[in-house]
Design a protein around this motif. Structure first.
Motif, short mmCIF file in Angstrom:
data_model
loop_
_atom_site.label_atom_id
_atom_site.label_comp_id
_atom_site.label_asym_id
_atom_site.label_seq_id
_atom_site.Cartn_x
_atom_site.Cartn_y
_atom_site.Cartn_z
N UNK A 62 0.77 -1.05 0.00
CA UNK A 62 0.03 0.05 -0.09
C UNK A 62 0.98 1.34 -0.02
N UNK A 63 0.28 2.69 0.02
CA UNK A 63 1.03 3.63 0.01
C UNK A 63 0.91 4.36 1.43
N UNK A 64 0.23 3.67 2.40
CA UNK A 64 -0.41 4.64 3.53
C UNK A 64 0.87 4.38 4.79
N UNK A 65 1.84 3.24 4.38
CA UNK A 65 2.86 2.87 5.39
C UNK A 65 4.02 2.62 4.53
N UNK A 66 5.37 3.32 5.15
CA UNK A 66 6.42 3.02 4.35
C UNK A 66 6.84 1.54 4.02
N UNK A 67 6.60 0.70 5.19
CA UNK A 67 6.71 -0.72 4.71
C UNK A 67 5.74 -1.29 3.59
N UNK A 68 4.53 -0.95 3.87
CA UNK A 68 3.66 -1.04 2.54
C UNK A 68 4.23 -0.45 1.20
N UNK A 69 4.68 0.59 1.25
CA UNK A 69 5.31 1.03 0.15
C UNK A 69 6.53 0.22 -0.49
N UNK A 165 12.87 -11.31 -2.04
CA UNK A 165 12.74 -11.08 -3.31
C UNK A 165 13.59 -11.76 -4.29
N UNK A 166 14.80 -11.94 -3.97
CA UNK A 166 15.77 -12.78 -4.86
C UNK A 166 15.16 -14.16 -4.82
N UNK A 167 14.62 -14.73 -3.60
CA UNK A 167 14.33 -16.06 -3.64
C UNK A 167 13.00 -16.16 -4.40
N UNK A 225 6.19 -13.80 -0.75
CA UNK A 225 7.15 -12.60 -0.78
C UNK A 225 6.18 -11.73 0.02
N UNK A 226 6.86 -11.56 1.31
CA UNK A 226 6.38 -10.66 2.36
C UNK A 226 7.15 -9.59 3.07
N UNK A 227 7.37 -8.67 2.00
CA UNK A 227 8.31 -7.52 2.52
C UNK A 227 7.65 -6.91 3.80
N UNK A 230 8.30 -8.81 6.82
CA UNK A 230 9.99 -8.79 7.16
C UNK A 230 10.35 -7.46 7.97
N UNK A 231 9.58 -6.44 7.31
CA UNK A 231 10.36 -5.03 7.75
C UNK A 231 9.58 -4.72 9.19
N UNK A 232 8.68 -5.46 9.41
CA UNK A 232 7.77 -5.25 10.59
C UNK A 232 8.24 -6.33 11.76
N UNK A 233 9.14 -7.00 11.46
CA UNK A 233 9.66 -8.16 12.30
C UNK A 233 8.96 -9.46 12.34
N UNK A 234 7.98 -9.60 11.32
CA UNK A 234 7.21 -10.80 11.40
C UNK A 234 7.58 -11.70 10.33
N UNK A 235 8.90 -11.85 10.07
CA UNK A 235 9.47 -12.81 8.85
C UNK A 235 9.23 -14.23 9.48
#
Lengths: 267, 300
Positions: A62-69, A165-167, A225-227, A230-235
């Motif tokens: 999404x574009x509402x959060x930086x991690x979503x972006x 992403x690479x995987x 693919x869950x960026x 991953x960014x919010x610590x939930x990888x």
């Protein structure tokens, strides 16, 4: 791995790689800028009910959060198409295309084992994808810096996003290369690989936008693919392991099939 | 040791035979012709030797190495020119040769000499391959196959696309390689060039070996066409060994003579021959005769 083939492959792809990398860098820097400039307004619109809630769920971005972006910068059709230049176009054409043109037999008439040829092309493809994904994320960092929101970006988790992403694109590339080593012509190899990517993309996007179709998402590799997570610590290790397993299975197929195949005269 | 040795080498695609039990021996240091029409099994044999195809049955050894188990080692010691070679169009001739030499892992010590003999100038080599004519592509193909000075060269239709002058230059190159002890395995359907450059020839048809002959032996077996004019009564040739198809009219006699020509010469010695033409031996005829014999023996 063969050094001469590796150098030749990178030399032949250098312009394409430069163009794709530049495009992804620009694209990657655009989304943090959109987030910083319009993110709060979009969020207000969403909360007001004028925009459907599904708008915030497109492929997990999404574009509402930086991690979503950051997530959107990887899952949007634009980076998909650009990265597929290598994950689909190059990989599926790498062996079958050379075979169709007749240049494969000129190369294989040299002291080069088919496995060595395959691994050289696989490593090159992964190299191209690694650079492509790195450029998107570099764009994210650049855009965040220029927009003054870098402090919101957990930089130490970015390498894990890059690996994710690479995987993902690497698994498509491994499938493409396995199909390429199995066909005598480029068209079926490209067609099958592209078909797999498009179907999986549709499953993922459909599932993310339509709750009744959510059950389809686990069948798509894009689901892993869950960026944002991953960014919010939930990888989750499972996501990475599943994508790695697909790569290993595709490699095993290619290693088993390619050296045993008969390479009859090009048609 | 033979440069190439195959024993019962067979390739079938499911039930369709492409090559049936091929057994040939190519000696080191000879130019060996591999003859046959399109679809006879020439390319299949070459692709088996190079490891592109896997034999259904039989064995093959190249320079003492097994063609299946030691395929990479085999290819380290040979040079290969495919029929109608495909090149990388975006590379220049020089880049192409550099890349292929690098893949060979051996320095291209013959390149300069080959380029000079085939009239490939520096300027030409700096041009992209997509701008090359068919003949120039074939020259690049020959150089890439021989530039690293291989012990064995496998050449599939090597003179295709070369003009007569370049063909002659190419034959000279082959002669030189032979003089230096290199082995050439030469596939062609152009009989005149095989006759010119090869020491021995194998003839293949419908995947089966028809014959392996010395060129000289093959020519000695061929039928000569004789035309002669005479004064007086014609010589009696009907019962002369090797003479056939005798036709006499208006003081002109035509016939065919197989094998030893001595009995024929003895038979016409008493006649007043005013003119005598014996057509020079051509491999084409010997080849066609051999095919005819095979057809008669094994009707398709």
């Amino acid at each position: 791995m063969n050094g001469a083939l590796f150098r030749h492959t990178w030399h032949s792809q250098r312009i394409r790689l430069a163009l794709v990398s530049f495009g992804l860098l620009v694209w990657g820097s655009l989304l943090p800028f959109i987030y910083a400039t319009f993110g709060s307004r979009f969020k207000s619109l969403l909360e007001s009910g004028l925009l459907p809630q599904q708008f915030a769920r497109f492929g997990g971005g999404d574009v509402f959060t930086l991690s979503g972006s950051v997530a959107l910068s990887l899952i949007h059709p634009i980076p998909m198409i650009l990265t597929s230049v290598f994950a689909v176009g190059f990989s599926a054409n790498a062996i079958a295309g050379e075979r169709q043109r007749g240049t494969l037999e000129v190369v294989l008439a040299r002291p080069l084992a088919r496995r060595s040829l395959y691994f050289t092309l696989l490593i090159s493809t992964f190299g191209f994808i690694a650079i492509a994904i790195a450029m998107v994320l570099a764009g994210n960092i650049l855009g965040s810096t220029l927009s003054g929101v870098l402090a919101e970006l957990p930089l130490r988790r970015m390498p894990l996003v890059w690996l994710n992403g690479v995987l993902l694109f690497g698994s498509f590339a491994a499938i493409g290369l396995a199909l390429s080593s199995s066909f005598d012509r480029a068209a079926p190899a490209i067609g099958w690989t592209l078909g797999i990517v498009v179907v999986m993309y549709v499953l993922e996007v459909l599932g993310s936008l339509w709750p009744d179709a959510e059950f389809l998402q686990p069948y798509s590799l894009f689901h892993y693919l869950k960026p944002r997570a991953v960014l919010t610590g939930g990888a989750q290790a499972f996501d990475f392991a599943l994508l790695a397993t697909v790569i290993v299975v595709a490699m095993a197929w290619a290693i088993a099939v390619f050296p045993r195949r008969d390479l009859a005269a090009p048609i | 040791m033979y440069a190439i040795q195959t024993v019962g080498l067979t390739k079938r695609y499911r039930t369709i035979p492409a090559l049936e039990s091929l057994s040939i021996e190519v000696r080191e240091g000879e130019i060996f012709g591999f003859l046959g029409p399109n679809g006879a099994g020439k390319s299949t044999t070459i692709r088996l030797l190079l490891g592109f195809l896997h034999p259904t049955a039989g064995q093959g050894r190249v320079l003492g190495l097994d063609i299946v188990k030691d395929s990479v080692a085999v290819r380290r010691r040979l040079g290969y020119l495919p029929g109608g070679i495909a090149l990388y169009d975006t590379l220049t001739g020089k880049q192409q040769l550099d890349y292929l030499a690098e893949l060979n892992g051996r320095p291209p010590r013959r390149r300069a000499e080959l380029c000079e003999r085939l009239e490939l100038s520096e300027t030409t080599l700096e041009r992209r391959v997509r701008d090359y004519s068919r003949g120039m592509r074939q020259k690049i193909g020959i150089v890439q196959a021989l530039q690293h000075d291989p012990d064995l060269a496998i050449l599939d239709e090597p003179s295709e696309g070369l003009d007569p002058l370049m063909q002659r230059a190419f034959y000279d190159i082959l002669e030189q390689l032979k003089a230096e002890g290199r082995t050439i395995f030469f596939s062609s359907h152009v009989l005149s060039e095989v006759e010119r450059v090869c020491d021995r020839v194998a003839i293949i048809r419908r995947g089966r070996l028809v014959a392996v002959e010395d060129i000289a032996g093959l020519l000695a077996k061929r039928r000569r066409n004789v035309v002669m004019r005479f004064d007086g009564p014609p010589p009696s040739l009907e019962r002369v060994p090797g003479v056939s198809n005798v036709d006499t009219r208006d003081g002109r006699l035509t016939c065919g003579v197989d094998g030893d020509i001595g009995p024929f010469l003895a038979a016409i010695a008493g006649s007043r021959v005013t003119d005598l033409t014996i057509e020079p031996a051509r491999l084409e005829e010997a080849f066609l005769e051999l095919y005819e014999e095979t057809r008669e023996e094994k009707p398709a």
